[in-house]
Design a protein around this motif. Structure first.
Motif, PDB file in Angstrom:
ATOM      1  N   GLY A 160       0.765  -1.239   0.000  1.00 12.98           N
ATOM      2  CA  GLY A 160       0.000   0.000   0.000  1.00 12.98           C
ATOM      3  C   GLY A 160       0.792   1.283   0.000  1.00 12.98           C
ATOM      4  N   TRP A 161       2.109   1.230  -0.250  1.00 10.01           N
ATOM      5  CA  TRP A 161       2.906   2.445  -0.248  1.00 10.01           C
ATOM      6  C   TRP A 161       3.101   2.994  -1.653  1.00 10.01           C
ATOM      7  N   THR A 162       2.960   4.307  -1.783  1.00  6.12           N
ATOM      8  CA  THR A 162       3.370   5.033  -2.982  1.00  6.12           C
ATOM      9  C   THR A 162       4.758   5.588  -2.710  1.00  6.12           C
ATOM     10  N   VAL A 163       5.670   5.463  -3.693  1.00  2.00           N
ATOM     11  CA  VAL A 163       7.049   5.906  -3.498  1.00  2.00           C
ATOM     12  C   VAL A 163       7.446   6.853  -4.621  1.00  2.00           C
ATOM     13  N   HIS A 164       7.837   8.063  -4.246  1.00  5.52           N
ATOM     14  CA  HIS A 164       8.304   9.073  -5.198  1.00  5.52           C
ATOM     15  C   HIS A 164       9.803   9.319  -4.992  1.00  5.52           C
ATOM     16  N   VAL A 165      10.527   9.428  -6.105  1.00  5.80           N
ATOM     17  CA  VAL A 165      11.966   9.688  -6.065  1.00  5.80           C
ATOM     18  C   VAL A 165      12.251  10.838  -7.034  1.00  5.80           C
ATOM     19  N   PRO A 166      11.953  12.073  -6.639  1.00  5.80           N
ATOM     20  CA  PRO A 166      12.165  13.195  -7.560  1.00  5.80           C
ATOM     21  C   PRO A 166      13.634  13.358  -7.911  1.00  5.80           C
ATOM     22  N   GLY A 167      13.873  13.835  -9.133  1.00  6.88           N
ATOM     23  CA  GLY A 167      15.227  14.055  -9.598  1.00  6.88           C
ATOM     24  C   GLY A 167      15.595  15.517  -9.707  1.00  6.88           C
ATOM     25  N   HIS A 168      14.676  16.405  -9.327  1.00  9.41           N
ATOM     26  CA  HIS A 168      14.927  17.849  -9.429  1.00  9.41           C
ATOM     27  C   HIS A 168      14.005  18.555  -8.440  1.00  9.41           C
ATOM     28  N   PRO A 169      14.450  19.681  -7.853  1.00  9.40           N
ATOM     29  CA  PRO A 169      13.592  20.396  -6.895  1.00  9.40           C
ATOM     30  C   PRO A 169      12.225  20.775  -7.445  1.00  9.40           C
ATOM     31  N   ASP A 170      12.129  21.080  -8.745  1.00 11.96           N
ATOM     32  CA  ASP A 170      10.848  21.482  -9.315  1.00 11.96           C
ATOM     33  C   ASP A 170       9.861  20.320  -9.424  1.00 11.96           C
ATOM     34  N   GLU A 171      10.330  19.103  -9.238  1.00 13.88           N
ATOM     35  CA  GLU A 171       9.433  17.950  -9.248  1.00 13.88           C
ATOM     36  C   GLU A 171       8.829  17.684  -7.871  1.00 13.88           C
ATOM     37  N   VAL A 172       9.422  18.297  -6.844  1.00 13.13           N
ATOM     38  CA  VAL A 172       9.000  17.996  -5.475  1.00 13.13           C
ATOM     39  C   VAL A 172       7.601  18.512  -5.182  1.00 13.13           C
ATOM     40  N   GLU A 173       7.326  19.779  -5.522  1.00 15.74           N
ATOM     41  CA  GLU A 173       6.038  20.355  -5.135  1.00 15.74           C
ATOM     42  C   GLU A 173       4.840  19.627  -5.744  1.00 15.74           C
ATOM     43  N   PRO A 174       4.809  19.328  -7.062  1.00 13.00           N
ATOM     44  CA  PRO A 174       3.627  18.622  -7.571  1.00 13.00           C
ATOM     45  C   PRO A 174       3.434  17.243  -6.948  1.00 13.00           C
ATOM     46  N   LEU A 175       4.537  16.527  -6.717  1.00 17.73           N
ATOM     47  CA  LEU A 175       4.423  15.216  -6.071  1.00 17.73           C
ATOM     48  C   LEU A 175       3.917  15.368  -4.640  1.00 17.73           C
ATOM     49  N   LEU A 176       4.447  16.349  -3.932  1.00 23.31           N
ATOM     50  CA  LEU A 176       4.071  16.554  -2.537  1.00 23.31           C
ATOM     51  C   LEU A 176       2.647  17.066  -2.406  1.00 23.31           C
ATOM     52  N   ARG A 177       2.255  18.007  -3.261  1.00 22.18           N
ATOM     53  CA  ARG A 177       0.888  18.528  -3.206  1.00 22.18           C
ATOM     54  C   ARG A 177      -0.141  17.410  -3.398  1.00 22.18           C
ATOM     55  N   ALA A 178       0.131  16.520  -4.357  1.00 26.06           N
ATOM     56  CA  ALA A 178      -0.777  15.397  -4.594  1.00 26.06           C
ATOM     57  C   ALA A 178      -0.820  14.469  -3.383  1.00 26.06           C
ATOM     58  N   ALA A 179       0.332  14.255  -2.759  1.00 25.68           N
ATOM     59  CA  ALA A 179       0.383  13.391  -1.582  1.00 25.68           C
ATOM     60  C   ALA A 179      -0.383  13.996  -0.414  1.00 25.68           C
ATOM     61  N   LEU A 180      -0.238  15.295  -0.203  1.00 28.91           N
ATOM     62  CA  LEU A 180      -0.927  15.962   0.901  1.00 28.91           C
ATOM     63  C   LEU A 180      -2.438  15.933   0.707  1.00 28.91           C
ATOM     64  N   ALA A 181      -2.875  16.020  -0.524  1.00 30.85           N
ATOM     65  CA  ALA A 181      -4.311  16.039  -0.801  1.00 30.85           C
ATOM     66  C   ALA A 181      -4.946  14.661  -0.671  1.00 30.85           C
ATOM     67  N   GLY A 182      -4.130  13.619  -0.673  1.00 24.67           N
ATOM     68  CA  GLY A 182      -4.637  12.260  -0.619  1.00 24.67           C
ATOM     69  C   GLY A 182      -4.804  11.755   0.802  1.00 24.67           C
ATOM     70  N   SER A 183      -4.926  10.437   0.908  1.00 25.52           N
ATOM     71  CA  SER A 183      -5.117   9.825   2.231  1.00 25.52           C
ATOM     72  C   SER A 183      -4.254   8.588   2.431  1.00 25.52           C
TER      73      SER A 183
END
Length: 302
Positions: A135-158
């Motif tokens: 049940g884990w989603t795992v993100h491995v961003p390769g650039h600082p500009d990739e962090v916010e969209p991945l994080l925003r989606a994670a925060l909005a989820g459950s």
């Protein structure tokens, strides 16, 4: 991989994004165990009931996050990788997984981003360890500009999300989510995860291979890999910034009905580096510098 090429670093983007989310969403809560607690001091002044520092008590940090999640909050938990995943692993398994509640875990340090601190701050097996839990989603961003969209989606989820931040980064950001085809070739496919992309592109210059980029590895983009392999020889090189072969089983599952060859590159499973040095030194030891990648990849496709 390069280090902090831009005026932004991943941890700064993380702190800024979560601090803003605390103002916007009353569900968000932050739990730290001293690491980066000071970075959230302004947010703590505004939201003292939702920014919690438990001190050097990593198991308690995850337990507190599990309790917050049971009340309906969306906890964000942050520390160095070994203190976030390895030391409190039982709490991850029980207080989050067994209770079936969600949280966002954001690590720093990666496999060996800060070797000056020694082995205590290194955890190349983090994603492989989380892979033993469902049940884990795992993100491995390769650039600082990739962090916010991945994080925003994670925060909005459950759900349960692991965001693996790093001081290593590629020269430019790419779309997040599904695998991105960066270069098209016919000889085979090289799948580069997160900050490994620039090194892979340098190592494969002049080779007739496709290069795929992944900033999200769980869930694994089976369709994206199949599409890339469909137009090439079914030979795959997997290049990960953590334990070699962590996603090998995912590649094998994707191509279960296709005869194929696979080479997994990453942090060595066969040796522990007991020296300090720099992250670049460690890359060279594990063959993850551009020169080492070039030798391994070209030998595979020879």
């Amino acid at each position: 991989m390069t280090t902090q090429q831009t005026d932004k670093i991943m941890r700064t983007v993380f702190v800024d994004t979560v601090s803003a989310a605390l103002d916007e969403d009353p569900r968000i809560a932050v739990v730290t165990a001293d690491i980066s607690a000071g970075a959230f001091a302004p947010a703590r002044e505004r939201h003292p009931d939702r920014v919690i520092n438990v001190g050097i008590r990593e198991q308690a940090m995850i337990g507190v996050a599990g309790g917050l999640a049971l009340t309906g909050l969306r906890p964000v938990v942050h520390s160095y990788t070994p203190f976030l995943v390895e030391r409190p692993f039982e709490q991850l398994k029980l207080d989050l997984g067994h209770q079936d509640v969600g949280a966002v875990l954001a690590s720093i340090g990666g496999s060996y981003d800060d070797p000056v601190w020694g082995r205590t701050h290194q955890a190349p097996g983090d994603v492989a360890l989380l892979d033993t839990l469902p049940g884990w989603t795992v993100h491995v961003p390769g650039h600082p500009d990739e962090v916010e969209p991945l994080l925003r989606a994670a925060l909005a989820g459950s759900g349960r999300v692991y965001l693996r931040l790093s001081a290593r980064e590629n020269g430019s950001a790419l779309p997040t989510g599904e695998f991105t085809l960066v270069r098209k070739g016919s000889r085979g496919v090289v799948l580069a995860v997160g900050p490994m992309l620039d090194g892979v592109l340098a190592a494969t210059a002049g080779l007739d291979v496709s290069v795929l980029y992944a900033s999200t590895v769980r869930p694994f983009d089976h369709a994206g890999l199949r599409a890339a392999v469909a137009g090439a020889t079914p030979e795959v090189v997997l290049v990960e910034p953590y334990l070699a072969g962590t996603s090998a089983h995912q590649v094998s599952e994707t191509l279960a009905d296709v005869p194929h060859r696979l080479r997994s590159l990453g942090v060595s499973r066969d040796r522990e580096v007991r020296a300090y040095g720099t992250a670049t030194d460690h890359d060279a030891v594990h063959g993850l510098d551009p020169a080492g990648l070039a030798v391994a990849i070209r030998d595979f496709f020879h």
